[in-house]
Design an enzyme around this catalytic site. Structure first.
Site, PDB file in Angstrom:
ATOM      1  N   ASN A   1       0.846  -1.190   0.000  1.00 48.92           N
ATOM      2  CA  ASN A   1       0.000   0.000   0.000  1.00 48.92           C
ATOM      3  C   ASN A   1       0.894   1.259   0.000  1.00 48.92           C
ATOM      4  OD1 ASN A   1      -1.459   2.243   1.118  1.00 48.92           O
ATOM      5  ND2 ASN A   1      -3.087   0.830   1.690  1.00 48.92           N
TER       6      ASN A   1
ATOM      7  N   GLY B   1       0.157   4.373   0.134  1.00 47.11           N
ATOM      8  CA  GLY B   1      -0.235   5.385   1.125  1.00 47.11           C
ATOM      9  C   GLY B   1       0.389   5.077   2.479  1.00 47.11           C
ATOM     10  N   LYS B   2       0.362   3.804   2.865  1.00 48.88           N
ATOM     11  CA  LYS B   2       0.995   3.425   4.141  1.00 48.88           C
ATOM     12  C   LYS B   2       2.487   3.699   4.076  1.00 48.88           C
ATOM     13  CE  LYS B   2      -1.999  -0.466   5.429  1.00 48.88           C
ATOM     14  NZ  LYS B   2      -2.003  -1.922   5.710  1.00 48.88           N
TER      15      LYS B   2
ATOM     16  N   ASP C   1      -1.655  -3.572   9.969  1.00 45.71           N
ATOM     17  CA  ASP C   1      -2.996  -3.970   9.540  1.00 45.71           C
ATOM     18  C   ASP C   1      -3.948  -2.946  10.134  1.00 45.71           C
ATOM     19  OD1 ASP C   1      -4.319  -6.061   7.908  1.00 45.71           O
ATOM     20  OD2 ASP C   1      -5.614  -6.107   9.670  1.00 45.71           O
TER      21      ASP C   1
ATOM     22  N   LYS D   1      -2.707  14.797   9.482  1.00 44.15           N
ATOM     23  CA  LYS D   1      -2.982  13.357   9.624  1.00 44.15           C
ATOM     24  C   LYS D   1      -1.839  12.645  10.349  1.00 44.15           C
ATOM     25  CE  LYS D   1      -4.226   9.095   7.345  1.00 44.15           C
ATOM     26  NZ  LYS D   1      -4.242   8.252   6.161  1.00 44.15           N
TER      27      LYS D   1
ATOM     28  N   ARG E   1      -2.405   5.550  12.713  1.00 41.15           N
ATOM     29  CA  ARG E   1      -1.064   5.046  12.349  1.00 41.15           C
ATOM     30  C   ARG E   1       0.012   5.843  13.109  1.00 41.15           C
ATOM     31  NH1 ARG E   1      -2.277   4.816   7.563  1.00 41.15           N
ATOM     32  NH2 ARG E   1      -2.923   2.649   7.814  1.00 41.15           N
TER      33      ARG E   1
HETATM   34  P1  ITT Z   1      -1.240  -4.132   2.823  1.00 42.79           P
HETATM   35  O1  ITT Z   1      -1.980  -5.290   3.453  1.00 42.79           O
HETATM   36  O2  ITT Z   1      -0.410  -4.522   1.626  1.00 42.79           O
HETATM   37  O3  ITT Z   1      -0.478  -3.313   3.831  1.00 42.79           O
HETATM   38  P2  ITT Z   1      -3.920  -3.082   2.420  1.00 42.79           P
HETATM   39  O4  ITT Z   1      -4.441  -1.823   1.807  1.00 42.79           O
HETATM   40  O5  ITT Z   1      -4.503  -4.389   1.942  1.00 42.79           O
HETATM   41  O6  ITT Z   1      -2.320  -3.086   2.215  1.00 42.79           O
HETATM   42  P3  ITT Z   1      -5.028  -3.608   5.033  1.00 42.79           P
HETATM   43  O7  ITT Z   1      -5.297  -5.021   4.746  1.00 42.79           O
HETATM   44  O8  ITT Z   1      -4.452  -3.232   6.381  1.00 42.79           O
HETATM   45  O9  ITT Z   1      -4.027  -2.971   3.976  1.00 42.79           O
HETATM   46  O10 ITT Z   1      -6.383  -2.798   4.796  1.00 42.79           O
HETATM   47  C1  ITT Z   1      -6.505  -1.519   5.296  1.00 42.79           C
HETATM   48  C2  ITT Z   1      -7.584  -0.766   4.547  1.00 42.79           C
HETATM   49  O11 ITT Z   1      -8.229   0.130   5.469  1.00 42.79           O
HETATM   50  C3  ITT Z   1      -6.952   0.109   3.480  1.00 42.79           C
HETATM   51  O12 ITT Z   1      -6.897  -0.535   2.223  1.00 42.79           O
HETATM   52  C4  ITT Z   1      -7.883   1.331   3.479  1.00 42.79           C
HETATM   53  O13 ITT Z   1      -9.015   1.064   2.706  1.00 42.79           O
HETATM   54  C5  ITT Z   1      -8.321   1.412   4.936  1.00 42.79           C
HETATM   55  N1  ITT Z   1      -7.399   2.294   5.692  1.00 42.79           N
HETATM   56  C6  ITT Z   1      -6.446   1.931   6.591  1.00 42.79           C
HETATM   57  N2  ITT Z   1      -5.766   3.001   7.033  1.00 42.79           N
HETATM   58  C7  ITT Z   1      -6.305   4.059   6.401  1.00 42.79           C
HETATM   59  C8  ITT Z   1      -6.012   5.444   6.424  1.00 42.79           C
HETATM   60  O14 ITT Z   1      -5.030   5.933   7.134  1.00 42.79           O
HETATM   61  N3  ITT Z   1      -6.756   6.241   5.660  1.00 42.79           N
HETATM   62  C9  ITT Z   1      -7.759   5.764   4.902  1.00 42.79           C
HETATM   63  N4  ITT Z   1      -8.094   4.472   4.794  1.00 42.79           N
HETATM   64  C10 ITT Z   1      -7.359   3.616   5.543  1.00 42.79           C
END
Ligand code: ITT
Length: 198
Positions: A10, A12-13, A70, A175, A181
């Protein structure tokens, strides 16, 4: 141990981890750059289980310490959904972020209680199996309409407590001070120091 593989695809993360951890002296390598060409199956029922699954799989594969996040959005009127299924809400992982947050807005049409919280669980696993975990939450509410283009995921519709606009409008600097986070990473740093791993 100041370099971690980020067990995530991800972008964004990655941006948020980098912005918060680099000034503290940590460097991060995205898993794709470390040669990981697969996605870890998130079969856990909790954020903690899924964070450990991702970090432990990537640490075992790369032989480097791996850190995972997660996270998800828990909406009171939906009984805590989408929660650990936030990335697959509605039509699954093929849906765009916009499709997912518009689906959420539809589900909340007419709801009086729009309270919600973001949750992030962070887990570091070393190749020899030692772990450090931390959790952070950010309470808030779901907006009536999306706004802004900052962040990722549900940011255009999530208004954090103490603000009148969603993360999508508030932007990265705000943020990264108050998000789930940011809070999880602050707790993680304290745990890491306590653990003696760093
Ligand atoms: P990875 O598992 O590869 O890290 P992912 O997007 O699948 O990526 P997750 O399984 O943890 O990650 O799902 C988290 C979801 O929750 C993410 O895709 C967003 O839709 C939402 N989310 C989490 N943190 C967020 C944030 O800071 N801002 C907006 N949406 C967020």
């Amino acid at each position: 141990m100041n370099t971690f593989i980020l067990a995530s695809n991800n972008a964004g993360k990655y941006r948020e981890f980098k912005a918060i951890l680099e000034p503290l002296g940590f460097s991060l390598v995205p898993q794709a750059v470390a040669g990981v060409d697969f996605e870890v199956n998130e079969t856990g029922e909790t954020f903690e289980e899924n964070a450990w699954l991702k970090a432990s799989t990537i640490a075992a594969y790369t032989h480097f310490p791996a850190i995972a996040d997660d996270s998800g959005l828990c909406v009171t009127a939906l009984g805590g959904a989408p929660g650990v299924h936030s990335a697959r809400f509605g039509g699954g992982k093929d849906w765009t972020d916009e499709q997912k947050y518009r689906y959420l807005l539809e589900k909340l049409e007419g709801a009086e209680d729009r309270s919600a919280k973001f949750v992030s669980c962070i887990c570091l696993v070393t190749p020899d199996g030692r772990t450090v975990t931390a959790r952070g939450e950010c309470p808030g509410r779901i907006a009536e309409e999306p706004a802004g283009t900052g962040g990722f995921g549900y940011d255009p519709v999530f208004i954090p407590e103490g603000h009148d606009e969603p993360f999508g409008v508030l932007g990265t600097d705000v943020k990264n001070k108050i998000s789930h986070r940011a809070r999880a990473l602050a707790a993680f740093r304290a745990e890491l120091e306590r653990s003696g791993l760093c």
